[in-house]
Design a protein around this motif. Structure first.
Motif, short mmCIF file in Angstrom:
data_model
loop_
_atom_site.label_atom_id
_atom_site.label_comp_id
_atom_site.label_asym_id
_atom_site.label_seq_id
_atom_site.Cartn_x
_atom_site.Cartn_y
_atom_site.Cartn_z
N ASP A 4 6.68 12.59 -3.16
CA ASP A 4 7.40 12.90 -1.91
C ASP A 4 6.46 13.38 -0.79
O ASP A 4 6.93 13.80 0.26
N PHE A 5 5.16 13.35 -0.99
CA PHE A 5 4.16 13.74 0.01
C PHE A 5 4.26 15.20 0.43
O PHE A 5 3.81 15.58 1.50
N ALA A 6 4.81 16.04 -0.44
CA ALA A 6 4.92 17.47 -0.13
C ALA A 6 3.55 18.13 0.00
O ALA A 6 3.38 19.06 0.77
N ASN A 7 2.55 17.64 -0.74
CA ASN A 7 1.22 18.24 -0.72
C ASN A 7 0.15 17.20 -0.31
O ASN A 7 -1.01 17.36 -0.63
N THR A 8 0.57 16.14 0.39
CA THR A 8 -0.33 15.06 0.76
C THR A 8 -0.28 14.81 2.26
O THR A 8 0.80 14.85 2.85
N LEU A 17 0.83 -1.21 0.00
CA LEU A 17 0.00 0.00 0.00
C LEU A 17 0.87 1.26 0.00
O LEU A 17 0.57 2.23 -0.70
N CYS A 18 1.95 1.25 0.76
CA CYS A 18 2.85 2.41 0.81
C CYS A 18 3.50 2.67 -0.54
O CYS A 18 3.61 3.82 -0.98
N HIS A 19 3.91 1.61 -1.23
CA HIS A 19 4.51 1.80 -2.55
C HIS A 19 3.49 2.33 -3.55
O HIS A 19 3.83 3.14 -4.42
N GLN A 20 2.23 1.90 -3.44
CA GLN A 20 1.18 2.46 -4.29
C GLN A 20 0.98 3.93 -4.00
O GLN A 20 0.81 4.74 -4.94
N LEU A 21 1.01 4.30 -2.73
CA LEU A 21 0.88 5.72 -2.36
C LEU A 21 2.04 6.54 -2.92
O LEU A 21 1.83 7.65 -3.43
N ILE A 22 3.24 6.03 -2.82
CA ILE A 22 4.42 6.75 -3.32
C ILE A 22 4.32 6.93 -4.84
O ILE A 22 4.67 7.99 -5.36
N GLU A 23 3.82 5.93 -5.54
CA GLU A 23 3.64 6.05 -7.00
C GLU A 23 2.75 7.23 -7.34
O GLU A 23 2.98 7.94 -8.32
N ASN A 24 1.71 7.46 -6.54
CA ASN A 24 0.74 8.51 -6.84
C ASN A 24 1.02 9.84 -6.16
O ASN A 24 0.50 10.87 -6.59
N HIS A 25 1.81 9.84 -5.08
CA HIS A 25 2.01 11.07 -4.31
C HIS A 25 3.47 11.47 -4.18
O HIS A 25 3.78 12.43 -3.47
N ILE A 74 -5.82 21.42 5.91
CA ILE A 74 -5.89 20.54 4.75
C ILE A 74 -6.31 21.29 3.48
O ILE A 74 -6.41 20.69 2.42
N GLU A 75 -6.51 22.58 3.61
CA GLU A 75 -6.92 23.42 2.47
C GLU A 75 -5.94 23.22 1.31
O GLU A 75 -4.74 23.45 1.45
N GLY A 76 -6.46 22.78 0.16
CA GLY A 76 -5.65 22.62 -1.04
C GLY A 76 -4.71 21.43 -1.04
O GLY A 76 -3.94 21.23 -1.97
N LYS A 77 -4.77 20.59 -0.03
CA LYS A 77 -3.90 19.41 0.05
C LYS A 77 -4.63 18.17 -0.44
O LYS A 77 -5.84 18.11 -0.48
N LYS A 78 -3.85 17.17 -0.80
CA LYS A 78 -4.40 15.86 -1.11
C LYS A 78 -4.48 15.10 0.19
O LYS A 78 -3.50 14.99 0.92
N VAL A 79 -5.67 14.58 0.49
CA VAL A 79 -5.91 13.88 1.75
C VAL A 79 -6.15 12.41 1.46
O VAL A 79 -6.93 12.05 0.58
N ILE A 80 -5.47 11.57 2.23
CA ILE A 80 -5.71 10.13 2.15
C ILE A 80 -6.40 9.73 3.45
O ILE A 80 -5.79 9.74 4.52
N LEU A 122 2.85 14.20 7.20
CA LEU A 122 1.82 14.72 8.10
C LEU A 122 0.70 13.71 8.26
O LEU A 122 0.18 13.16 7.28
N LYS A 123 0.32 13.45 9.54
CA LYS A 123 -0.75 12.51 9.84
C LYS A 123 -1.61 13.07 10.96
O LYS A 123 -1.10 13.64 11.92
N GLY A 124 -2.91 12.91 10.82
CA GLY A 124 -3.83 13.32 11.86
C GLY A 124 -4.86 12.25 12.11
O GLY A 124 -4.98 11.28 11.35
N ASN A 125 -5.60 12.42 13.21
CA ASN A 125 -6.68 11.50 13.57
C ASN A 125 -7.98 12.27 13.57
O ASN A 125 -8.07 13.34 14.16
N LEU A 126 -9.00 11.71 12.93
CA LEU A 126 -10.28 12.39 12.76
C LEU A 126 -11.39 11.64 13.48
O LEU A 126 -11.60 10.45 13.23
#
Length: 181
Positions: free
Chosen positions: A29-33, A19-27, A94-100, A63-67
């Protein structure tokens, strides 16, 4: 009750790495995720995903949060007694960021709908994606599908999928519980 193990220790770790490698493929360096774990059960998977991403990306800050979605659920008024909320811990906008959004099991889709509503209190994201460890296909009440799936299982409504984590003092395990026939 009959128990069937769907995933355990090593298989869960391999699934999390995939799952992490799939996330890295799409995101990249996570600069905006950002990662958001859905309370109460999704936070354990979100923690593991964040840890693994930081190992793979060489300690890059993810960046990680709990909702908490307690008061956004469509069934919270139907419960007997007082409803106790969990605490939110999102210390970023989270304004303008990609949220997973991350949860352990996707079943009817109602938890995800509530999470989408609760998420808006923190801004308007550019995009929201869903990552789940277990996708209980064919059980949706709402048109919600995950973007990242650890494992799919076809189950009956009478069955239950239970996920336990080593960080809770148990072992990493996913079991399918069924009534004895």
């Amino acid at each position: 009750m009959q128990k069937k193990t769907l995933l355990d220790g090593q298989k869960i770790q391999i699934t999390i790495k995939r799952l992490c490698h799939q996330l890295i493929e799409n995101h990249d360096d996570f600069a905006n995720t950002v990662l958001i774990g859905i309370q109460p059960r999704g936070i354990f998977l979100a923690d593991r995903i964040q840890q693994e991403l930081q190992i793979i990306l060489k300690s890059k800050k993810i960046l990680k949060g709990n909702l908490d979605i307690t008061f956004f659920r469509d069934d919270f008024r139907r419960k007997d007694g007082l409803v106790t909320a969990n605490s939110n811990s999102i210390d970023f906008i989270i304004e303008g960021k990609k949220v997973i959004l991350i949860d352990d099991v996707l079943w009817t889709g109602r938890t995800i709908r509530a999470a989408l509503d609760a998420l808006l209190a923190y801004g308007r994201p550019e995009k929201v994606e869903l990552l789940v460890l277990i996708d209980r296909r064919f059980s949706r009440h709402l048109p919600i599908e995950p973007d990242y799936i650890g494992h799919q299982v076809d189950s009956l409504n009478s069955q239950q999928v239970k996920v336990t984590w080593a960080s809770e003092g148990a072992e990493d395990k996913v079991i399918l519980l069924s009534e004895k026939q």
